[in-house]
Design an enzyme around this catalytic site. Sequence first.
Site, PDB file in Angstrom:
ATOM      1  N   ALA A 233      34.452  84.166  28.961  1.00  0.00           N
ATOM      2  CA  ALA A 233      33.354  83.280  29.321  1.00  0.00           C
ATOM      3  C   ALA A 233      32.592  83.948  30.454  1.00  0.00           C
ATOM      4  CB  ALA A 233      33.885  81.918  29.767  1.00  0.00           C
TER       5      ALA A 233
ATOM      6  N   ARG B 124      21.534 102.686  31.565  1.00  0.00           N
ATOM      7  CA  ARG B 124      22.674 101.767  31.696  1.00  0.00           C
ATOM      8  C   ARG B 124      23.880 102.491  32.287  1.00  0.00           C
ATOM      9  NH1 ARG B 124      24.716  96.797  29.772  1.00  0.00           N
ATOM     10  NH2 ARG B 124      22.587  96.264  29.203  1.00  0.00           N
TER      11      ARG B 124
ATOM     12  N   GLY C 111      30.003 101.468  23.842  1.00  0.00           N
ATOM     13  CA  GLY C 111      29.223 100.292  24.208  1.00  0.00           C
ATOM     14  C   GLY C 111      29.541  99.844  25.615  1.00  0.00           C
TER      15      GLY C 111
ATOM     16  N   LYS D 184      37.943  84.393  16.131  1.00  0.00           N
ATOM     17  CA  LYS D 184      36.886  84.488  17.132  1.00  0.00           C
ATOM     18  C   LYS D 184      35.719  83.568  16.781  1.00  0.00           C
ATOM     19  CE  LYS D 184      33.965  86.030  20.238  1.00  0.00           C
ATOM     20  NZ  LYS D 184      34.009  85.550  21.623  1.00  0.00           N
TER      21      LYS D 184
ATOM     22  N   VAL E 207      21.433  70.258  28.906  1.00  0.00           N
ATOM     23  CA  VAL E 207      20.222  70.450  28.117  1.00  0.00           C
ATOM     24  C   VAL E 207      20.479  71.312  26.888  1.00  0.00           C
ATOM     25  CG1 VAL E 207      19.433  72.504  29.368  1.00  0.00           C
ATOM     26  CG2 VAL E 207      17.756  70.965  28.333  1.00  0.00           C
TER      27      VAL E 207
ATOM     28  N   ASN F  74      26.523  95.860  20.081  1.00  0.00           N
ATOM     29  CA  ASN F  74      25.821  94.607  19.825  1.00  0.00           C
ATOM     30  C   ASN F  74      25.821  94.264  18.334  1.00  0.00           C
ATOM     31  OD1 ASN F  74      24.333  92.323  20.434  1.00  0.00           O
ATOM     32  ND2 ASN F  74      22.373  93.382  20.508  1.00  0.00           N
TER      33      ASN F  74
ATOM     34  N   CYS G  97      26.927  84.252  22.264  1.00  0.00           N
ATOM     35  CA  CYS G  97      27.952  84.048  21.239  1.00  0.00           C
ATOM     36  C   CYS G  97      27.826  82.771  20.429  1.00  0.00           C
ATOM     37  CB  CYS G  97      29.339  84.083  21.888  1.00  0.00           C
ATOM     38  SG  CYS G  97      29.801  85.709  22.516  1.00  0.00           S
TER      39      CYS G  97
END
Length: 502
Positions: free
Chosen positions: A193, A70, A40, A249, A299, A119, A305
């Site tokens: 992040a 990719r 991946g 997680k 907003v 994914n 995630c």
Amino acid sequence: MATVDSLPSGAVTPASERLSRPLDSIDIPHKRITKICCIGAGYVGGPTCAVIAYKCPHITVTIVDLNQARIDAWNSDDLPIYEPGLDEVVKTVRGKNLFFSTDVDTAIKEADLIFVSVNTPTKKSGVGKGFAADLGYVESATRHIAKVAVSDKIVVEKSTVPCRTAQSMRKILDSNGKPGARFDILSNPEFLAEGTAIRDLFAPDRVLIGSLDTANGRSAAASLADVYGNWVPRKQVITMNLWSSELSKLAANALLAQRISSINALSAICEATGADVDEVSYAVGLDSRIGPKFLKASVGFGGSCFQKDILNLVYLSESLHLPDVAEYWRQVVEMNESQKRRFTQHIISSLFNTLTGKRLAVLGFAFKKDTGDTRESAAITLIKYFRQEQAKIAIYDPKVEESQIWYDLAEPGVVDDVTALKKQVTITSSAYEAAEGADAVVICTEWDEFRDTKLDYEKIYATMNKPAFIFDGRLILNQKKLEKIGFKVECIGRSRLEESFE
């Protein structure tokens, strides 16, 4: 096999400093990792394993994916992912001990340790539709490992998965593996992040490694701890059982999203009472029990995630016959959607209760700054609402590719009429172009270039229809400064200045 005496500093955590298993739980011989395969090449696998290669020059890291385009992008000067610092890391080690390939079988056969980083989207049909994680890619990768591997492998869950997924992976591997090939399963969730992923990888708050509490499980955990020990301080490498690691997680993302929804709920009260949500969040964040992080009203949260993991937690709770727990977490997502609807209603009511034929300049399409990721972006939802109100929308984002914007807005099965879409939506090359002739500017992403210290809002004001409105969905603008220019400004969690008690 290496002994603990030969471990580098940081390979394991001393018993006096850890909150999980004691030191002697992995104070056993373990295999020294020299070759890693990552299945991946996405937002998690690519950056994570690039940093491992960067920090561990003695380990050969191969990232594989069936998507040729990719892989070609990873091997080019134009990486498929925008992340500050990623280019430098990849280009420093690519071709030395970091490789990108579509030859999945060879990478699996040669690896000592295999990360499964595929994914895990929310299911779109069947049992658990809209809530449960679709583990089809995880199962496919696991079956392929069993089919190809001819020697012992440590298989590491890197994807965000429901609790006890490792058990399913282990059953598949044990049932389909070749004679003589043993598989040890670890959980090693990511806590990155987007926008700060490289910084997070270089200096993580913690590294979690979950394993079975057996000799083989602890040995496998020690091998992975050995890898991270090349740069992560020993007190931040935490070992625990598989199920605790998997659930940690989901719990982390749920609690972070909960904070955002909590401050967003308070932002509605602030708008109604004249309080300033930034001042409230600052005051609350000074409490050492709470702290200031993730108390920025907006907003709404987005990304791959938060929503997915909370919905996964909702489904898990329902499966465990815990309806009250499920409803509690469901409300975190509902509050997020409510914030988008409320923001849209503010825009409609401010623009004299109609958006028909009006041009709205949407600044930002990524779900947050410093990333090109658009998954669950608030901008997508807002634009959908604007289209329903027959508005004309002009979009500008500095990093999101035009093709990605069209894909998100014309997702097959969601909005199939691309011709109608392009009559309502245009994609521009600058904020100034987007705002020209607009009735309102809507800030959806907190890109630094949209701040009033970077963008010439007097120039923007001169080209807009009057009255000119700005709707700040990210609280990045100086409201007083823009009011002086002539804008009518609406900010999340603040009353209009002219309507306050000043």
